[in-house]
Design a protein around this motif. Sequence first.
Motif, PDB file in Angstrom:
ATOM      1  N   LEU A 375      10.382 -37.975 -25.528  1.00  0.00           N
ATOM      2  CA  LEU A 375      11.342 -38.798 -25.372  1.00  0.00           C
ATOM      3  C   LEU A 375      11.739 -38.373 -24.281  1.00  0.00           C
ATOM      4  CD1 LEU A 375      13.496 -38.693 -29.185  1.00  0.00           C
ATOM      5  CD2 LEU A 375      11.923 -40.775 -27.607  1.00  0.00           C
ATOM      6  N   SER A 376      12.259 -37.097 -23.897  1.00  0.00           N
ATOM      7  CA  SER A 376      12.768 -36.418 -22.302  1.00  0.00           C
ATOM      8  C   SER A 376      11.841 -37.054 -21.367  1.00  0.00           C
ATOM      9  CB  SER A 376      13.251 -34.826 -22.847  1.00  0.00           C
ATOM     10  OG  SER A 376      14.253 -35.470 -23.047  1.00  0.00           O
ATOM     11  N   LEU A 377      10.317 -36.496 -21.873  1.00  0.00           N
ATOM     12  CA  LEU A 377       9.228 -37.195 -20.073  1.00  0.00           C
ATOM     13  C   LEU A 377       9.062 -38.322 -20.541  1.00  0.00           C
ATOM     14  CD1 LEU A 377       6.702 -33.921 -21.321  1.00  0.00           C
ATOM     15  CD2 LEU A 377       8.169 -33.817 -19.121  1.00  0.00           C
ATOM     16  N   LEU A 378       9.298 -39.598 -21.684  1.00  0.00           N
ATOM     17  CA  LEU A 378       8.958 -40.649 -21.146  1.00  0.00           C
ATOM     18  C   LEU A 378      10.298 -41.176 -20.587  1.00  0.00           C
ATOM     19  CD1 LEU A 378       7.518 -42.219 -24.389  1.00  0.00           C
ATOM     20  CD2 LEU A 378       6.743 -41.541 -22.595  1.00  0.00           C
ATOM     21  N   THR A 379      11.123 -41.223 -20.649  1.00  0.00           N
ATOM     22  CA  THR A 379      12.873 -41.305 -20.468  1.00  0.00           C
ATOM     23  C   THR A 379      12.978 -40.762 -18.538  1.00  0.00           C
ATOM     24  OG1 THR A 379      13.822 -41.097 -21.927  1.00  0.00           O
ATOM     25  CG2 THR A 379      14.742 -40.827 -19.951  1.00  0.00           C
ATOM     26  N   ALA A 380      12.367 -39.786 -17.996  1.00  0.00           N
ATOM     27  CA  ALA A 380      11.940 -39.505 -16.856  1.00  0.00           C
ATOM     28  C   ALA A 380      11.210 -39.500 -16.208  1.00  0.00           C
ATOM     29  CB  ALA A 380      12.311 -38.066 -16.777  1.00  0.00           C
ATOM     30  N   LEU A 381      10.256 -40.345 -16.927  1.00  0.00           N
ATOM     31  CA  LEU A 381       9.307 -41.111 -16.262  1.00  0.00           C
ATOM     32  C   LEU A 381       9.423 -42.335 -15.702  1.00  0.00           C
ATOM     33  CD1 LEU A 381       5.920 -41.487 -15.217  1.00  0.00           C
ATOM     34  CD2 LEU A 381       5.264 -42.220 -17.144  1.00  0.00           C
ATOM     35  N   ALA A 382       9.777 -42.734 -16.392  1.00  0.00           N
ATOM     36  CA  ALA A 382      11.004 -44.575 -16.224  1.00  0.00           C
ATOM     37  C   ALA A 382      11.907 -44.594 -15.063  1.00  0.00           C
ATOM     38  CB  ALA A 382      11.234 -45.241 -17.899  1.00  0.00           C
ATOM     39  N   MET A 383      12.069 -43.039 -15.352  1.00  0.00           N
ATOM     40  CA  MET A 383      14.129 -43.159 -13.931  1.00  0.00           C
ATOM     41  C   MET A 383      12.668 -43.142 -12.756  1.00  0.00           C
ATOM     42  SD  MET A 383      16.052 -44.678 -15.760  1.00  0.00           S
ATOM     43  CE  MET A 383      17.771 -44.435 -13.840  1.00  0.00           C
ATOM     44  N   ASN A 384      12.060 -42.678 -13.054  1.00  0.00           N
ATOM     45  CA  ASN A 384      11.638 -41.926 -11.589  1.00  0.00           C
ATOM     46  C   ASN A 384      10.204 -43.434 -10.549  1.00  0.00           C
ATOM     47  OD1 ASN A 384      12.419 -39.384 -11.968  1.00  0.00           O
ATOM     48  ND2 ASN A 384      10.836 -38.357 -13.120  1.00  0.00           N
ATOM     49  N   LEU A 385       9.673 -44.295 -11.946  1.00  0.00           N
ATOM     50  CA  LEU A 385       9.033 -44.902 -11.398  1.00  0.00           C
ATOM     51  C   LEU A 385      10.149 -45.551 -11.034  1.00  0.00           C
ATOM     52  CD1 LEU A 385       6.506 -45.541 -14.165  1.00  0.00           C
ATOM     53  CD2 LEU A 385       5.555 -44.428 -11.775  1.00  0.00           C
ATOM     54  N   TYR A 386      10.857 -45.782 -11.548  1.00  0.00           N
ATOM     55  CA  TYR A 386      11.954 -46.616 -10.360  1.00  0.00           C
ATOM     56  C   TYR A 386      12.831 -45.873  -9.551  1.00  0.00           C
ATOM     57  CZ  TYR A 386      16.819 -49.533 -10.134  1.00  0.00           C
ATOM     58  OH  TYR A 386      17.846 -50.914  -9.793  1.00  0.00           O
ATOM     59  N   ASN A 387      13.271 -45.349  -9.464  1.00  0.00           N
ATOM     60  CA  ASN A 387      13.873 -44.772  -8.012  1.00  0.00           C
ATOM     61  C   ASN A 387      12.798 -44.721  -6.553  1.00  0.00           C
ATOM     62  OD1 ASN A 387      15.746 -42.654  -6.643  1.00  0.00           O
ATOM     63  ND2 ASN A 387      14.003 -40.670  -7.078  1.00  0.00           N
ATOM     64  N   ARG A 388      10.731 -44.304  -7.736  1.00  0.00           N
ATOM     65  CA  ARG A 388       9.849 -44.736  -6.442  1.00  0.00           C
ATOM     66  C   ARG A 388      10.483 -46.049  -5.737  1.00  0.00           C
ATOM     67  NH1 ARG A 388       4.346 -42.349  -7.770  1.00  0.00           N
ATOM     68  NH2 ARG A 388       5.580 -40.581  -8.625  1.00  0.00           N
ATOM     69  N   ARG A 389       9.962 -46.730  -6.810  1.00  0.00           N
ATOM     70  CA  ARG A 389      10.114 -48.229  -6.542  1.00  0.00           C
ATOM     71  C   ARG A 389      11.469 -48.521  -5.157  1.00  0.00           C
ATOM     72  NH1 ARG A 389      12.441 -53.262  -8.193  1.00  0.00           N
ATOM     73  NH2 ARG A 389      11.190 -54.906  -8.201  1.00  0.00           N
ATOM     74  N   ILE A 390      12.292 -48.295  -5.732  1.00  0.00           N
ATOM     75  CA  ILE A 390      13.678 -48.407  -5.107  1.00  0.00           C
ATOM     76  C   ILE A 390      13.586 -47.704  -3.678  1.00  0.00           C
ATOM     77  CG2 ILE A 390      14.849 -49.637  -6.421  1.00  0.00           C
ATOM     78  CD1 ILE A 390      16.283 -46.379  -6.613  1.00  0.00           C
ATOM     79  N   ALA A 391      13.011 -45.978  -3.445  1.00  0.00           N
ATOM     80  CA  ALA A 391      13.826 -45.253  -2.172  1.00  0.00           C
ATOM     81  C   ALA A 391      12.430 -45.952  -0.807  1.00  0.00           C
ATOM     82  CB  ALA A 391      12.134 -44.469  -2.511  1.00  0.00           C
ATOM     83  N   LEU A 392      13.573 -45.283  -0.202  1.00  0.00           N
ATOM     84  CA  LEU A 392      13.526 -45.906   1.131  1.00  0.00           C
ATOM     85  C   LEU A 392      12.191 -45.742   1.660  1.00  0.00           C
ATOM     86  CD1 LEU A 392      16.490 -45.839   3.230  1.00  0.00           C
ATOM     87  CD2 LEU A 392      15.308 -47.758   3.030  1.00  0.00           C
ATOM     88  N   VAL A 393      11.077 -46.664   2.547  1.00  0.00           N
ATOM     89  CA  VAL A 393       9.620 -46.196   2.604  1.00  0.00           C
ATOM     90  C   VAL A 393       8.870 -45.989   4.443  1.00  0.00           C
ATOM     91  CG1 VAL A 393       7.195 -46.173   2.737  1.00  0.00           C
ATOM     92  CG2 VAL A 393       8.409 -47.003   0.160  1.00  0.00           C
ATOM     93  N   GLU A 394       9.641 -45.425   5.023  1.00  0.00           N
ATOM     94  CA  GLU A 394       9.204 -44.542   6.275  1.00  0.00           C
ATOM     95  C   GLU A 394       8.054 -44.880   6.742  1.00  0.00           C
ATOM     96  OE1 GLU A 394       9.956 -40.588   7.423  1.00  0.00           O
ATOM     97  OE2 GLU A 394      12.282 -40.942   6.762  1.00  0.00           O
ATOM     98  N   ARG A 395       7.933 -46.413   7.776  1.00  0.00           N
ATOM     99  CA  ARG A 395       6.942 -46.542   8.306  1.00  0.00           C
ATOM    100  C   ARG A 395       6.686 -45.987   9.727  1.00  0.00           C
ATOM    101  NH1 ARG A 395       4.972 -50.142   5.124  1.00  0.00           N
ATOM    102  NH2 ARG A 395       6.244 -51.526   3.646  1.00  0.00           N
TER     103      ARG A 395
END
Length: 395
Positions: A375-395
């Motif tokens: 349960l902890s790993l699945l929760t962390a995975l979902a939140m990390n995917l969301y965090n990666r989606r909203i993170a600023l990407v340097e170009r």
Amino acid sequence: MTAIAGPLPESTAPRWWNRRGVRRLVWQVLLAAALVVAVGWLVGNVRQNLPRMGIEFGFDFLAQPAGFEIGENLIGYQPGQTIFRAYLAGMVNTIHVAALGIVLATILALVLALARLSPNWLLSKLAWAYIELFRNTPLLLQLLFLHITFAQVLPAPRQAWSPLPGVFLSNRGFMLPALVIEPVHLWVAAVFAAGLIGVWALQRWAGRRQAATGVRPRTGRAVLLLLVGLPLAVFVAGGAPLALDLPALRGFNFRGGHTMSPEFAAILFGLVLYSAAFMAETIRAGILGVRRGQIDAAQSLGLGRMLTLRLVVLPQAMRIIVPPLTSQYLSLTKSSSLAVAVGYPDLMRVYTVVTADTGRPIECIAVVVAVYLTLSLLTALAMNLYNRRIALVER
């Protein structure tokens, strides 16, 4: 003096075993091998020594019939079914509490954070008092207080409080109206889920168009059609069944409707009230982390307070909020194990009963550890995917 760029001479180039990537890989392989050896030694030691003490080792007991009841479960477990199904019932109860707790705590935390930032002095101080009270008292104490309140302070069913028609509060639980599920309701839910996927694809397309042309297409009507129009059309085409099963007093207790037991209410409200106090400070810190110039620029364009918050402040604040919020979600999930203190039959409650019945403490605790870890790993995975989606990407 001009430096001449070029490959290093062969005599000065680092050997392959001295390269950073190679050293990193070697150390990771050695660490993984040491971990596997340690776990193998531990398991072998346990399997070798337990038979000497007359204790069996294995997970075959999961197929044995369970002779105990689980008073409140969502999968219809009955005494006599397998211990595995009993564990499954406890796991579903844990997920039920944790999922509802995360959603409700997040909503309450957002309200508290905005109240703390409100220019209204009284509202801000009330939110501050709430946060300080719940953050500085133990969660177990709050759970026991809520359980005593729900189980002993509320009246008996015959004198139950009825704040709204069809809603009753008593020491047997909270009785609420329940929707009578028809096949068309499942179709409506499926169409709504498909609409959510369609809205996600539509927003991605609109984002690409905006990046290419500088103009974002209007998608409001399409979103309304996907999320409201199509489900409503399916509901009407299926005859629009909307019957409610209302609770009614029969004998010494209520029948019908949906009953929220005092134990479930105590663990759910306790987790929500306690966790929201910590989440509120995280959200407030994230909002304060957005530069004031961003807010002034939005207001200078004519955006109101709510639009500025929704379109400018929160999207930027989420990059600050999500990482610590993930830890608080994990903490809430693990804190649900305190449900055993108020008698709610979660995974830990099932573990204690199964251990007493089977005498297999190592295997039983291994099952519990595996469930909470997953349960902890699945929760962390979902939140990390969301965090990666909203993170600023340097170009």
